[in-house]
Design an enzyme around this catalytic site. Sequence first.
Site, short mmCIF file in Angstrom:
data_model
loop_
_atom_site.label_atom_id
_atom_site.label_comp_id
_atom_site.label_asym_id
_atom_site.label_seq_id
_atom_site.Cartn_x
_atom_site.Cartn_y
_atom_site.Cartn_z
N ALA A 94 44.52 -42.69 104.45
CA ALA A 94 45.71 -42.28 103.70
C ALA A 94 46.97 -42.93 104.26
O ALA A 94 47.02 -43.33 105.43
CB ALA A 94 45.84 -40.76 103.76
N ASP A 108 39.33 -30.37 114.56
CA ASP A 108 40.12 -31.48 115.11
C ASP A 108 41.46 -30.98 115.62
O ASP A 108 42.51 -31.58 115.34
CB ASP A 108 40.32 -32.59 114.07
CG ASP A 108 40.75 -33.89 114.75
OD1 ASP A 108 41.27 -34.79 114.06
OD2 ASP A 108 40.60 -33.99 115.99
#
Lengths: 47, 298, 289
Positions: B14, B124
């Site tokens: 992205a 994460d």
Amino acid sequence: DPFKRYIMNEIVYEDPFIKDLTKKNEYIASGFRTDFVYDRLLTEAFM
Amino acid sequence: EYTKEKKVGEGTYAVVYLGTKQSTGRKIAIKEIKTSEFKDGLDMSAIREVKYLQEINHINVIELVDIFMAYNNLNLVLEYLPTDLEVVIKDQNILFTPADIKSWMLMTLRGVYHCHRNFILHRDLKPNNLLISPDGQIKVADFGLARAIPAPYDVLTSNVVTRWYRAPELLLGAKHYTSAVDVWSLGIIFAELMLRIPYLPGQNDVDQIDVTFRALGTPTDKDWPGVSKFSTYTQLQTYPPPSRDELRKRFIAASENALDLMSGMLTMNPQKRWTTIQCLQSEYFTELPPPSDPSTIK
Amino acid sequence: FRSSSQYRLWSFTKEQLDTKRVDTNAHAVAAIEEKLTMFKKDYASDISEEDAKMINEKAIPLTAEEELKLVDFYAKKVQGIAQHLNLPTEVVSSALIFFKRFYLENSVMEIDPKTIVHTIIFLACKSENYFISVDSFSKKTKASRDTILKYEFRILESLKFSLLCHHPFKPLHGFFLDIQNVLHGKVDVKYMGEIYTKTKKRISDALLTDVAFLFTPPQITLAALSLEDEQLTEKYLETKFSNTDTIIEASKDTNEKDKDSEVIKEDRPDKINYILLLSLIDQCKEVMS
């Protein structure tokens, strides 16, 4: 949730499928906990 | 409705722009998902971000304002968050207090607890995924590795969580892990906030295991039943766990309750590791100093 | 559940659902009529008398009911193909829900269901962390990778990007546990195991109907359970939920002592309206049957 609509009572649960997993080493060592599993299933049932 | 004014970042899947929501003038961030490069259609990280951010609505989790397609690209409109905890830790010009650390830990734990109570693993957690809003709120972000807490028979990959924040069960190759992996990451972040340097910075995956066990002791079947059965366990160096005194010396500014909380989060055996509820209920958050008001933190 | 996209974006009353389908159909019909008019106008000179007659007779848009029949027909295909691929129940169910949601927003006259069956299953695999590469998926399904990928974005957009589905299977497992607690010693666990398997099948079939739009996952579960064993389900629900009413009834004409139990029970904010629950389950059973 101040009031859960269930009481987790692991002693009475006859769930051979989940119970079997607690004997498998790769599950125990990974951190597998039956109370986590039961809590999730009961939460989904009373959501 | 949305403008893209400035490119502020680019990742594997992205590009992130700063922009404005025209109708309200609200500053926003637009995550434009690159779609052409992926041979399997929409990338899994994009699917995960969309899937989980759509369900979560909490002050300490980044808000997904809108989603739209444009020129065959998927665009996630997210709330604008100017900085993150990594920037704060690294910038030695920024002074922060134990009360600030307490406030950040409290907000982060609330955000992660909300994910866990919705049966979502983040996988994460690290300082630069803990963004900070203009009014000082910590927001858990980047759900590109998130997944629903697995059904008991699901097999999961252990190759998740950025190395320095990776729980020991993942380092040893576990495939049936739980939300405990997120709590470990938060424990490492807590240590890093107190030290202002990364706590367990392994050079590579093998070194990470060694660095972790050297600092916190090599686990045995006694305190972590079954750990010796992991295939990677045999080659491990044996280190003793640190004494409480050694921990005190390492974390000079930490109170006893802070050390209890950190030790609870960094418990080797994932079955015994504290849950986010236990962390939030620890006395560390009720003893003095009270957590800073987020809006007053510089 | 109320904060979930499934509740916020994909829960309807029967009337809303019907209206939605009629509107989607009307929208497509209008587009088709317009195209037909243009076609007749542009090709007026080329169209023979015979053709014009044929167009007026044959080129008639589908009604909403006809659409629904076609959607149901292909929903079964989605379920069949996904099961044939041995995909986990959750993946099969998500594919089904995605498919039915897609045709609330789109008409079969705009996008032929045949062209999205594989894409829907492929997207459900990704969404449920059951990742299969497009090449191996293409090999398994004999569909070309372009066909599989072509409508992925369009589907995601029509789904309003809501991918997390709450299916009634986890609630089934949850009730399986809670029944053992609430009716402790009064149910045979082996029998419960048989009921569990049959009810799971009923739920899979039920997802072909509109229950997922009209009821919450636990209500669907209880309806399926009740269809499997009405007595057991009623006994469980009565023991668990109705006792607040009976205790309140009983204490109305007994002495002061019971008043306390009434106050506690009465004030519990999580008290379920037992009568309402039973009627919802009955309605759900009707739709499923």
